[in-house]
Scaffold this active site. Structure first.
Site, short mmCIF file in Angstrom:
data_model
loop_
_atom_site.label_atom_id
_atom_site.label_comp_id
_atom_site.label_asym_id
_atom_site.label_seq_id
_atom_site.Cartn_x
_atom_site.Cartn_y
_atom_site.Cartn_z
N ASP A 1 -5.65 5.47 5.43
CA ASP A 1 -6.09 4.46 4.47
C ASP A 1 -6.85 3.37 5.23
O ASP A 1 -6.42 2.22 5.28
CB ASP A 1 -4.87 3.89 3.73
CG ASP A 1 -5.25 2.95 2.59
OD1 ASP A 1 -6.39 3.04 2.10
OD2 ASP A 1 -4.41 2.12 2.19
N SER B 1 0.83 -1.21 0.00
CA SER B 1 0.00 0.00 0.00
C SER B 1 0.86 1.26 0.00
O SER B 1 0.39 2.35 -0.32
CB SER B 1 -0.93 0.01 1.22
OG SER B 1 -0.17 0.25 2.39
N LYS C 1 -13.00 4.42 0.35
CA LYS C 1 -13.38 3.12 -0.23
C LYS C 1 -14.74 3.27 -0.91
O LYS C 1 -15.64 3.90 -0.35
CB LYS C 1 -13.43 2.04 0.86
CG LYS C 1 -12.21 1.99 1.77
CD LYS C 1 -10.93 1.65 1.01
CE LYS C 1 -9.69 1.84 1.88
NZ LYS C 1 -8.44 1.57 1.18
N ASP D 1 -8.08 4.52 18.51
CA ASP D 1 -8.99 4.46 17.38
C ASP D 1 -8.75 5.67 16.47
O ASP D 1 -8.87 6.82 16.92
CB ASP D 1 -10.43 4.45 17.92
CG ASP D 1 -11.47 4.45 16.81
OD1 ASP D 1 -11.08 4.51 15.62
OD2 ASP D 1 -12.67 4.38 17.12
N PRO E 1 0.32 -2.17 9.02
CA PRO E 1 1.67 -2.36 9.59
C PRO E 1 2.64 -1.22 9.30
O PRO E 1 3.77 -1.25 9.73
CB PRO E 1 2.13 -3.65 8.91
CG PRO E 1 1.48 -3.60 7.55
CD PRO E 1 0.15 -2.93 7.76
N GLY E 2 2.20 -0.21 8.50
CA GLY E 2 3.06 0.96 8.31
C GLY E 2 3.42 1.32 6.88
O GLY E 2 4.40 2.03 6.65
N GLY E 3 2.64 0.84 5.91
CA GLY E 3 2.92 1.15 4.50
C GLY E 3 2.95 2.64 4.22
O GLY E 3 3.83 3.14 3.51
#
Length: 354
Positions: free
Chosen positions: A271, A183, A300, A255, A217-219
């Site tokens: 994202d 991503s 989305k 959150d 995870p940090g893209g």
């Protein structure tokens, strides 16, 4: 030259047709749109000879969400041999061009034609230069040849400064091995799409702070870190060790929809897989309350009425900012690396840079 030809992501032909028809109606350009599902292209056929030129003159390509590339022109049938003579014949009445791009569609057939295009480009370029149809001049129109097959081509023109940044609108970005997810390319493409290259040093630098909502995870965090920013990553999921080891990332288990920074940050990126209306109101809050100066956020898309939904949300955001009396520029594009989504870029124009 009365057809406007557009490339797009396969499956989004209907969105391109809806979008260009809407613009044409507003500009009073008569015609009709058509696009075969999964063909990766759509056309707007104008009833007046100068219709396509008027559309391209009145619209900025950057305003369009779903088209990846556009050109005004016509289809040309080619013989099996001596294709160049036929093309030269058709180019005789057109202006001299300042650059040449050979393009194919983003489909299996298109991929098969790319080898042919690579081989054909060299002799074609030589012939065009020799005939005085092609010179090296960015101010002149770009000649865009989209090969539908070896025997059929869309011969089109577009202004170099009012069309896609790359052939077919497809950037050649390399996936960085150390990035935690693919991503990451979405955000890298967004930088290219929305921020002029000469402004990167000023708007994406190591004096800045960023927030990544839904970061794991940090893209996307990876791209901010690559620019040297101090990043707050918000996600209940884990972050890649390699990013935490840089010392530039603070990971907060929270959150993304409720967390807010104490001070204005330079960049917010997000994202998160969520209904687009909820993400749009998150954008409105962050920009409207001055929590960030700039943002890149993915929306989305629903399965149906995708263009209508995006239009509705962009209009709603615009109205919201107006109501709050804040100045925000809004841009939106379905990027090459986007799937069932679009990417929005927003920037507060009335906040002083830090």
């Amino acid at each position: 030259m009365n057809t406007l030809f557009m490339h797009c992501r396969p499956g989004f032909e209907g969105e391109v047709c809806a979008e260009i028809s809407e613009h044409a109606a507003l500009l009073g350009v008569a015609g009709y749109a058509k696009g075969k599902p999964q063909s990766a292209c759509a056309e707007f056929v104008c009833t007046e000879p100068d219709g396509a030129q008027r559309l391209m003159h009145e619209l900025r390509f950057a305003q369009l969400i779903f088209p990846r590339q556009w050109a005004r022109g016509a289809f040309v049938e080619l013989p099996e041999t001596d294709r160049i003579s036929v093309l030269l014949e058709h180019l005789a009445d057109l202006p001299v061009c300042g650059s040449l791009w050979l393009e194919v569609l983003d489909s299996n057939e298109g991929k098969e034609l790319s080898t042919f295009c690579r081989k054909f480009e060299v002799p074609l370029r030589k012939a065009l230069e020799k005939a005085g149809r092609l010179v090296d001049d960015a101010r002149r129109p770009r000649l865009l040849l989209t090969f539908i097959s070896g025997r059929r081509v869309f011969l089109g023109l577009a202004e170099a400064d009012n069309s896609a940044l790359w052939p077919m609108g497809i950037p050649r970005l390399k996936f960085p091995r150390e990035a935690p997810s693919r991503s990451t390319l979405k955000l890298e493409e967004a930088w290219h799409q929305f921020i002029p290259r000469e402004q990167w040093e000023q708007r994406l630098n190591d004096d800045m702070t960023g927030v990544d909502l839904g970061a794991s995870p940090g893209g996307w965090t990876y791209q901010l870190v690559k620019r040297g920013m101090l990043v707050t990553a918000i996600d209940n999921g884990p972050m890649a060790e390699s990013l935490m080891d840089t010392g530039l990332v603070t990971h907060l288990m929270a959150d993304g929809f409720t967390w807010k920074p104490k001070h204005t940050v330079d960049w917010m990126v997000c994202d998160i897989v969520e209904k687009p209306a909820r993400t749009a109101s998150l954008i409105e809050t962050w920009l409207g309350e001055g929590l960030c100066r700039e943002a890149v956020v993915n929306l989305k898309l629903p399965m149906k009425q995708r263009h209508a939904e995006v239009r509705k949300l962009l209009d709603r955001m615009e109205a919201g900012f107006k109501e709050r009396k804040v100045k925000v520029s809004i841009a939106c594009k379905q990027l090459y690396h986007d799937r069932e989504e679009v990417t929005c870029h927003l920037r507060r124009l009335d906040l002083k840079p830090h």
